[in-house]
Write a protein that holds these residues in place. Structure first.
Motif, mmCIF file in Angstrom:
data_model
loop_
_atom_site.group_PDB
_atom_site.id
_atom_site.type_symbol
_atom_site.label_atom_id
_atom_site.label_comp_id
_atom_site.label_asym_id
_atom_site.label_seq_id
_atom_site.Cartn_x
_atom_site.Cartn_y
_atom_site.Cartn_z
ATOM 1 N N ALA A 126 0.837 -1.203 0.000
ATOM 2 C CA ALA A 126 0.000 0.000 0.000
ATOM 3 C C ALA A 126 0.871 1.252 0.000
ATOM 4 O O ALA A 126 0.578 2.234 -0.682
ATOM 5 C CB ALA A 126 -0.929 -0.011 1.210
ATOM 6 N N ARG A 127 1.955 1.196 0.769
ATOM 7 C CA ARG A 127 2.833 2.364 0.828
ATOM 8 C C ARG A 127 3.426 2.672 -0.547
ATOM 9 O O ARG A 127 3.430 3.815 -1.008
ATOM 10 C CB ARG A 127 3.964 2.130 1.831
ATOM 11 C CG ARG A 127 4.800 3.387 2.107
ATOM 12 C CD ARG A 127 6.157 3.066 2.695
ATOM 13 N NE ARG A 127 6.987 2.269 1.796
ATOM 14 C CZ ARG A 127 7.659 2.754 0.751
ATOM 15 N NH1 ARG A 127 7.596 4.031 0.468
ATOM 16 N NH2 ARG A 127 8.374 1.954 -0.016
ATOM 17 N N MET A 128 3.924 1.621 -1.218
ATOM 18 C CA MET A 128 4.516 1.851 -2.537
ATOM 19 C C MET A 128 3.496 2.444 -3.501
ATOM 20 O O MET A 128 3.805 3.366 -4.263
ATOM 21 C CB MET A 128 5.066 0.536 -3.105
ATOM 22 C CG MET A 128 6.381 0.116 -2.459
ATOM 23 S SD MET A 128 6.703 -1.648 -2.732
ATOM 24 C CE MET A 128 7.387 -1.649 -4.328
ATOM 25 N N LEU A 129 2.293 1.874 -3.473
ATOM 26 C CA LEU A 129 1.274 2.390 -4.391
ATOM 27 C C LEU A 129 0.998 3.867 -4.122
ATOM 28 O O LEU A 129 0.985 4.693 -5.035
ATOM 29 C CB LEU A 129 -0.029 1.588 -4.245
ATOM 30 C CG LEU A 129 -0.081 0.269 -5.007
ATOM 31 C CD1 LEU A 129 -1.297 -0.546 -4.575
ATOM 32 C CD2 LEU A 129 -0.150 0.514 -6.516
ATOM 33 N N ARG A 130 0.825 4.202 -2.870
ATOM 34 C CA ARG A 130 0.454 5.577 -2.546
ATOM 35 C C ARG A 130 1.638 6.536 -2.685
ATOM 36 O O ARG A 130 1.519 7.593 -3.292
ATOM 37 C CB ARG A 130 -0.055 5.669 -1.106
ATOM 38 C CG ARG A 130 -1.378 4.981 -0.861
ATOM 39 C CD ARG A 130 -2.564 5.730 -1.456
ATOM 40 N NE ARG A 130 -3.810 5.192 -0.912
ATOM 41 C CZ ARG A 130 -4.845 4.809 -1.628
ATOM 42 N NH1 ARG A 130 -4.823 4.917 -2.939
ATOM 43 N NH2 ARG A 130 -5.921 4.328 -1.048
ATOM 44 N N HIS A 153 -2.307 0.123 12.372
ATOM 45 C CA HIS A 153 -2.540 1.559 12.252
ATOM 46 C C HIS A 153 -1.988 2.095 10.925
ATOM 47 O O HIS A 153 -2.653 2.854 10.216
ATOM 48 C CB HIS A 153 -1.896 2.292 13.427
ATOM 49 C CG HIS A 153 -2.114 3.770 13.378
ATOM 50 N ND1 HIS A 153 -3.312 4.355 13.742
ATOM 51 C CD2 HIS A 153 -1.315 4.779 12.974
ATOM 52 C CE1 HIS A 153 -3.231 5.656 13.576
ATOM 53 N NE2 HIS A 153 -2.025 5.951 13.102
ATOM 54 N N GLN A 154 -0.788 1.656 10.579
ATOM 55 C CA GLN A 154 -0.210 2.108 9.304
ATOM 56 C C GLN A 154 -1.073 1.686 8.129
ATOM 57 O O GLN A 154 -1.239 2.428 7.163
ATOM 58 C CB GLN A 154 1.194 1.535 9.140
ATOM 59 C CG GLN A 154 2.218 2.283 9.961
ATOM 60 C CD GLN A 154 3.603 1.719 9.727
ATOM 61 O OE1 GLN A 154 3.880 1.175 8.655
ATOM 62 N NE2 GLN A 154 4.457 1.836 10.717
ATOM 63 N N ALA A 155 -1.603 0.482 8.209
ATOM 64 C CA ALA A 155 -2.473 0.002 7.127
ATOM 65 C C ALA A 155 -3.600 0.990 6.904
ATOM 66 O O ALA A 155 -3.932 1.349 5.774
ATOM 67 C CB ALA A 155 -3.014 -1.376 7.468
ATOM 68 N N GLY A 156 -4.180 1.457 7.997
ATOM 69 C CA GLY A 156 -5.308 2.382 7.883
ATOM 70 C C GLY A 156 -4.914 3.727 7.301
ATOM 71 O O GLY A 156 -5.748 4.444 6.743
ATOM 72 N N LEU A 157 -3.633 4.081 7.426
ATOM 73 C CA LEU A 157 -3.209 5.369 6.870
ATOM 74 C C LEU A 157 -3.119 5.317 5.344
ATOM 75 O O LEU A 157 -3.291 6.321 4.670
ATOM 76 C CB LEU A 157 -1.845 5.770 7.446
ATOM 77 C CG LEU A 157 -1.852 6.095 8.946
ATOM 78 C CD1 LEU A 157 -0.454 6.404 9.431
ATOM 79 C CD2 LEU A 157 -2.786 7.265 9.243
#
Ligand code: SF4
Lengths: 409, 479
Positions: A126-130, A153-157
């Motif tokens: 998700a981080r890479m995509l965003r 929590h990070q997932a939700g961000l």
């Protein structure tokens, strides 16, 4: 690559959710990447099982250190295993998105090495995509309740929606069929996500640039028919979940026969119609103002909803003294209880009756099937004096059995 | 308003040609003026660009100018919203319908609330159809990548066939979503081109102008084929949301027939794995008997029933095949014991065939029924179910190796042949089977039970004739 995709998509097919709606509006104008969300998600295709395909729904890996009996990926199952790298999932998502095949990604995973390690990998995708690709489409991450809350929590961000599966409607079922999971841990994680969501919403009100957190909320999934839980148990559980954790949706997944099924499981699959009835009861609570206790009143002696008629009709047949309802005078809440009248039809009746005195014919124009509605309403030229007392009313109104979805092939 | 003006109005009809099929602003401007001049709906012909509009071909193209003191035209927000959608519909009547509604709104400003009014319903319907078409375009456009001249230059091109005039209305969606991509959408009604900055409209295109494939499509098809659960085939639900008319432009849709056909097999793998090894057919009748009780290869096996095995000598020269067990067969676990079985016995006796010398079985091994109160009503198996269950009957055939097979009824014939035949055409003559034996086809005795009077007599006579021919042939074969 293509083989891996086959295996890891196949492994994801038991996930009921595919929704991609209800998040914040955004688009890629002024950005570097692609993607938009406009409130309603789009179903880009439909599979032969009638379900919509709106997200690339895959597992990062179907290796798993857990051994849940109902799960095809459990440790002791001998399915073929495969594993994507985060980079591969990112590339696949972007490549599909650019061609307008999907609305985004729904990523879940078997548990490899440890819960934390797995969760880190999910978050990394998700981080890479965003961050690296400025992807503004939809992301749904299935989080792992056993992982460190900070990771969840990070997932939700990054994600629009997070989900945590409760798996089974009763704690006893969970103990028996998912020995590695704990109800306390699952609900604990849900509670944490809920408070993170509330907090983020609150912060947003005060600071414009507060980070968003799972704007499409959280959801969960329950497997139906793998243990002995009745529909009343399930509805009760769902309503408790809605109340305590502010869930957007509870998904039901009729237990599907899985290859190499564990001997602890029932041999027969439950009829799909049961799953359908549960969704109908969910609608009754979400859109029609029924209390969970009222839905439970619609169940039969064994605690299950009837399969041959929908729960709304079942309820009406049990509470005949509440009918007939006068379409020209009754309040909205009463009209919503009439079998065969949907939310839209009720709205149209309320608007139309300001202009005319509704006759049966007028109602017929606003509904799908007047036959179903007729016994339960009074109109200017219609009064069903005897119908609601008729003992065979149920038989008259039940759809012909040939319609059973099981055979809809 | 002065009298002469009113006379002129009555004498005239007007012809309004729209510059574009979806030009709402143009329509609104003309409609407003016409309402202000009190031109009633039946005096106006609204003409689509490119069509002749011969409704009133003499209609005046110069429209009247509203008097300066004409009252403003009223239209609710709801109307404007619906009208903007409805005007994109391909129905030629839409402009007139909109005008009629606008006209009526002047005296009844809340007209739109009356959902039972036919004009209002029609407007709703048009707007709904258009919204659906818009939505389906957003869903079903499939871009294909074209590598440009310059290295790294990527252009995505799609071919789509909308049913209504929605291309322009949908442009915003695609530019917002694919803002940083170069793309074109080609349709038979026009085209859109976005270069990352500017949107341009182009002329109608041809399917051959669009690329024929894309390297990612194999992956996408793999995904499509893998993501659905074959244990829950719901073709109707799929077709409702993804009607066939869209399939031809969706690369994954070509897989559907194959996926549907393969779903039963995939499901049976899912169900049978672990309980039954489908790779090898049981080699004895006892093993088949055991296996059919565990079989869940088709949905019939999931009903509350028992399997019924064939019975008779292992080396019978004659094998008689019926459709499926009925209620009594299911209860007793033996084939042909109910009313149809008793009738069969009488006819066999009359033909001089000893039932005990024949191997009697069914094309489908489980009883398919629907529950009605206490009763279980027989239902015919589908072709697919028969085809699946053939696995077991083939096993019986391979073991018994009859010289002659008598299939009774269409289901039994399908079980034997794998295709549907007409009983009336097929009866009375043998059909050769692969293993050298022969197949005879006749009616199912339960068919006779459903008839009475002369029709029944006639069918009974035919049935007897078939049995007599079989008897004769059996003797020849034995000889
Ligand atoms: S009817 Fe035939 S194929 Fe279907 S479950 Fe029974 S034995 Fe198997």
């Amino acid at each position: 690559m293509i083989e891996k995709l086959g295996i890891l998509a196949d492994a994801a097919k038991y996930d009921a959710s595919c929704a991609s709606s209800g998040t914040t509006k955004r688009n890629s104008s002024g950005g570097k990447g692609i993607g938009s969300t406009e409130g309603m998600g789009i179903c880009h295709a439909y599979a032969p099982d009638g379900r919509c395909i709106s997200l690339l729904k895959i597992l990062l890996t179907n290796h798993c250190v857990f051994d849940c009996h109902y799960c095809i990926n459990r440790k002791s199952s001998n399915v073929r295993r495969a594993r994507f790298t985060p980079q591969e999932v990112v590339d696949l998502t972007l490549s599909f998105y650019r061609r307008n095949y999907i609305e985004g990604l729904f990523l879940s995973s078997g548990i490899v090495k440890s819960s934390n390690h797995t969760m880190e990998q999910l978050v990394e995708v998700a981080r890479m995509l965003r961050e690296e690709h400025d992807f503004r489409g939809y992301i749904h991450l299935k989080t792992i309740p056993e992982a460190d809350p900070e990771l969840v929590h990070q997932a939700g961000l990054y994600a629009d929606r997070v989900s945590i599966n409760v798996e089974l409607p009763t704690d006893a079922g969970l103990v028996r069929l998912a020995p590695d999971k704990s109800a306390r841990q699952i609900e604990g994680a849900m509670g944490k996500v809920k408070s993170d969501i509330v907090e983020a919403k609150d912060a947003k009100k005060r600071f414009q640039h507060a980070p968003r957190f799972a704007p499409a909320g959280q959801s969960t999934q329950m497997i139906v028919g793998a243990d002995a839980a009745s529909d009343a148990d399930i509805v009760g559980k769902a309503s408790r979940l809605y109340d305590s954790f502010g869930l957007r949706r509870v998904y039901y997944s009729a237990f599907s026969p899985i290859p190499d099924a564990s001997a602890v499981l029932p041999l027969k699959r439950p009829p799909l119609i049961r799953e359908h009835r549960l969704y109908q009861s969910d609608w009754l609570m979400r859109f029609y103002g029924y209390k969970p206790a009222e839905v439970m009143q619609a169940t039969e002696a064994d605690g299950n909803l009837p399969l041959d008629i929908d729960p709304k009709l079942a309820w009406a047949l049990k509470f005949r003294e509440r009918f007939p309802v006068d379409v020209n005078r009754a309040p909205k809440e009463a009209l919503l209880r009439v079998p065969g009248l949907g939310v839209r039809a009720v709205q149209r009746i309320l608007a139309s009756r300001r202009h005319r005195t509704m006759r049966l014919d007028d109602v017929a124009k606003l509904t799908v099937s007047i036959a179903k509605v007729r016994p339960f309403i009074v109109a200017a030229d219609w009064r069903p004096v005897l119908l609601t007392d008729r003992a065979d009313l149920r038989a008259l109104l039940a759809p012909r059995q040939e319609q059973l979805e099981l055979f809809a092939a | 308003m002065s009298a002469p003006f009113r006379d002129m109005r009555l004498a005239h009809t007007f012809n309004v040609t729209l510059p574009e099929s979806d030009d709402f602003d143009f329509w609104r401007e003309r409609a407003r003026a016409l309402v202000q001049c009190e031109v009633p709906p039946d005096r106006i012909a609204w003409v689509e660009p490119g069509s002749s509009g011969d409704l009133f071909s003499h209609g005046d193209r110069r429209l009247p100018v509203p008097p300066a003191d004409a009252p403003p035209v009223r239209a609710s927000k709801a109307f404007v919203q619906l009208a903007k959608s409805a005007i994109c519909h391909s129905e030629p009547e839409r402009f007139a319908l909109l005008y009629r509604l606008l006209w009526r709104l002047q005296t009844n400003p809340r007209l739109l609330e009356d959902g039972a009014d036919p004009d209002v319903r029609r407007l709703d319907e048009l707007a709904r159809t258009v919204r659906r078409d818009i939505h389906k375009m957003r869903a079903f456009v499939r871009f294909r990548l074209v590598e440009g001249e310059a290295h790294g230059e990527e252009h995505y091109v799609a071919w789509f066939e909308p049913e209504h005039h929605i291309l322009r209305a949908n442009a915003g969606f695609f530019t917002r979503r694919f803002a940083n991509m170069k793309w074109s959408i080609l349709t038979p009604r026009g085209s859109l081109h976005w270069d990352g900055q500017v949107l341009e409209e182009g002329p109608p295109a041809d399917r051959s102008d669009a690329p024929a494939g894309d390297a990612a499509e194999d992956l996408w098809r793999k995904y499509y084929a893998s993501i659905f659960n074959p244990a829950r085939l719901k073709i109707g639900a799929m077709l409702k949301e993804m009607p066939r008319k869209y399939w031809k432009n969706m690369p994954e849709a070509a897989l559907i027939p194959e996926l549907v056909a393969g779903a039963q097999a995939r499901e049976s793998q899912m169900v049978a794995a672990g309980t039954l090894d489908m790779g090898e057919r049981p080699e004895t009748l006892a093993a088949i008997d055991k296996a059919i009780h565990a079989c869940r290869m088709c949905p019939i096996g999931l009903l509350d029933n028992n399997a019924v095995m064939g019975e008779g000598p292992r080396d019978a020269a004659l094998m008689i095949v019926g459709e499926q067990p009925g209620d009594q067969e299911d209860e007793s676990g033996r084939p042909f014991v109910g009313p149809a079985g008793q009738l069969l016995d009488r006819h066999l006796e009359r033909a001089g065939i000893d039932r005990r010398s024949a191997y009697v079985t069914n094309a489908v091994k489980h009883f398919k029924f629907v529950q009605r109160g206490k009763r279980r009503l027989h239902q015919s198996p589908t072709a697919k179910e028969i085809d699946i269950c053939r696995w077991w009957m083939e096993g019986e055939l391979a073991i018994v190796q009859p010289k002659l097979v008598l299939a009774m009824g269409a289901s039994a014939a399908r079980g034997m042949l794998g295709k549907t035949v007409s009983i009336s055409k097929a009866r009375g003559a043998p059909m050769p089977l692969e293993d050298g034996s022969e197949l005879w086809v006749t009616a199912h005795p339960s068919y006779l039970l459903r008839l009475d009077g002369p029709a029944r007599e006639e069918q009974a006579r035919l049935f007897d004739a078939d049995l007599a021919a079989v008897k004769e042939r059996l003797e020849e074969l034995a000889g």
